[in-house]
Design a protein around this motif. Structure first.
Motif, mmCIF file in Angstrom:
data_model
loop_
_atom_site.group_PDB
_atom_site.id
_atom_site.type_symbol
_atom_site.label_atom_id
_atom_site.label_comp_id
_atom_site.label_asym_id
_atom_site.label_seq_id
_atom_site.Cartn_x
_atom_site.Cartn_y
_atom_site.Cartn_z
ATOM 1 N N ALA A 103 0.805 -1.227 0.000
ATOM 2 C CA ALA A 103 0.000 0.000 0.000
ATOM 3 C C ALA A 103 0.834 1.272 0.000
ATOM 4 O O ALA A 103 0.284 2.362 -0.175
ATOM 5 N N LEU A 104 2.154 1.175 0.190
ATOM 6 C CA LEU A 104 2.982 2.379 0.238
ATOM 7 C C LEU A 104 3.230 2.979 -1.144
ATOM 8 O O LEU A 104 3.659 4.130 -1.247
ATOM 9 N N TRP A 105 2.965 2.213 -2.199
ATOM 10 C CA TRP A 105 3.214 2.691 -3.549
ATOM 11 C C TRP A 105 1.998 3.441 -4.099
ATOM 12 O O TRP A 105 0.869 2.974 -3.990
ATOM 13 N N ALA A 106 2.250 4.596 -4.675
ATOM 14 C CA ALA A 106 1.192 5.402 -5.298
ATOM 15 C C ALA A 106 1.410 5.441 -6.803
ATOM 16 O O ALA A 106 2.520 5.215 -7.297
ATOM 17 N N SER A 107 0.356 5.738 -7.540
ATOM 18 C CA SER A 107 0.475 5.911 -8.987
ATOM 19 C C SER A 107 0.808 7.362 -9.308
ATOM 20 O O SER A 107 0.571 8.273 -8.493
ATOM 21 N N SER A 108 1.356 7.591 -10.487
ATOM 22 C CA SER A 108 1.650 8.966 -10.906
ATOM 23 C C SER A 108 0.368 9.780 -11.040
ATOM 24 O O SER A 108 0.360 10.992 -10.796
ATOM 25 N N GLU A 109 -0.740 9.122 -11.409
ATOM 26 C CA GLU A 109 -2.029 9.811 -11.500
ATOM 27 C C GLU A 109 -2.457 10.352 -10.133
ATOM 28 O O GLU A 109 -2.924 11.498 -10.021
ATOM 29 N N GLN A 110 -2.297 9.535 -9.094
ATOM 30 C CA GLN A 110 -2.637 9.966 -7.743
ATOM 31 C C GLN A 110 -1.812 11.180 -7.335
ATOM 32 O O GLN A 110 -2.343 12.163 -6.798
ATOM 33 N N VAL A 111 -0.523 11.102 -7.579
ATOM 34 C CA VAL A 111 0.367 12.186 -7.159
ATOM 35 C C VAL A 111 0.090 13.452 -7.962
ATOM 36 O O VAL A 111 0.118 14.565 -7.417
ATOM 37 N N GLY A 112 -0.216 13.311 -9.247
ATOM 38 C CA GLY A 112 -0.560 14.473 -10.067
ATOM 39 C C GLY A 112 -1.760 15.222 -9.503
ATOM 40 O O GLY A 112 -1.770 16.464 -9.432
ATOM 41 N N THR A 113 -2.770 14.482 -9.076
ATOM 42 C CA THR A 113 -3.964 15.089 -8.475
ATOM 43 C C THR A 113 -3.618 15.787 -7.170
ATOM 44 O O THR A 113 -4.107 16.895 -6.884
#
Length: 246
Positions: free
Chosen positions: A197-207
């Motif tokens: 669960a510690l990994w995020a997507s680039s889409e999440q971070v962009g938002t």
């Protein structure tokens, strides 16, 4: 419509920011080193926004090219509403330990180049007395760890510099946002096994980045839970921390 400058526009997180700003019909000015990738991203943003999208190719470790970039920006845009500084590399820590040139190159790419850009940008924003500068640093800059202390030290340098800029520019109604991502699934981390669960997507971070800019946040962890993880890591006494394999 806002004038948005994205430096390091071919990075996965910056691409997501560019897409979302384009979907809002903003005018974009995109900067990157890879001309082929930049053209694809710029054309996609033109279709999304229906607005002008400018492109500029630059090696952001080259001061002369950075100066030319800012000259072009000021020619093309009447003012800058938002600037995102998102470029960087993830160096091989072991290689940096054995090769001074590689260590210094990593510091230049991830630290000194950002400071060069921010120094010039700060003067432009200060003169226009408005706007937001967002900078992608990293949670890696919050404590030196044996696994990535060269990269982390460069990002720590950037975060400290950003704190000073925020303090300096507040009275000019210019805001500075420090974005601290944790583990993000991007091409830059393709060699790392990704799980949990510690990994995020680039889409999440962009938002998260766009929300932080809109809300004029000071420091934002991406995702939010990294704030608590780093509180734990930074609170470990050095006598214990130096014995850990992190």
């Amino acid at each position: 419509m806002k004038n948005i400058v994205i430096i390091g526009a071919t990075s996965a997180m910056a691409q997501e920011v560019a897409k979302q700003y384009a979907d809002q019909s903003n005018r974009l000015y995109l900067v990157a080193r890879n001309e082929e990738k930049l053209k694809v991203i710029a054309q996609d943003c033109r279709v999304r926004s229906g607005q002008m999208v400018d492109e500029f190719i630059a090696d952001l470790t080259d001061r002369t090219q950075i100066n030319k970039m800012f000259e072009d920006i000021q020619t093309k845009l009447p003012h800058i509403d938002v600037m995102l500084v998102a470029h960087g590399t993830l160096p091989d820590q072991k290689q940096c330990e054995q090769n001074v040139d590689k260590a210094l190159r990593a510091i230049a790419e991830n630290g000194l180049s950002a400071i060069n850009i921010l120094t010039i940008a700060a003067n432009i924003f200060e003169s226009q007395k408005r706007g937001t500068i967002a900078v992608i640093s990293s949670v890696a800059g919050m404590r030196g760890r044996q696994s990535n202390y060269v990269y982390g030290s460069a990002k720590s340098m950037v975060s400290t510099f950003v704190q000073g800029l925020r303090n300096r520019l507040c009275k000019s109604h210019v805001h500075i946002v420090d974005i601290k991502p944790g583990f993000v699934d991007t091409p830059m981390t393709a060699h790392i096994t990704k799980k949990g669960a510690l990994w995020a997507s680039s889409e999440q971070v962009g938002t998260i980045i766009i929300s932080a800019i809109d809300k004029k946040k000071n420091t934002v962890f991406a995702p939010f839970f990294w704030r608590y993880i780093m509180q734990i890591i930074t609170s470990i006494p050095e006598s214990i921390f130096k014995k850990l394999s992190l």
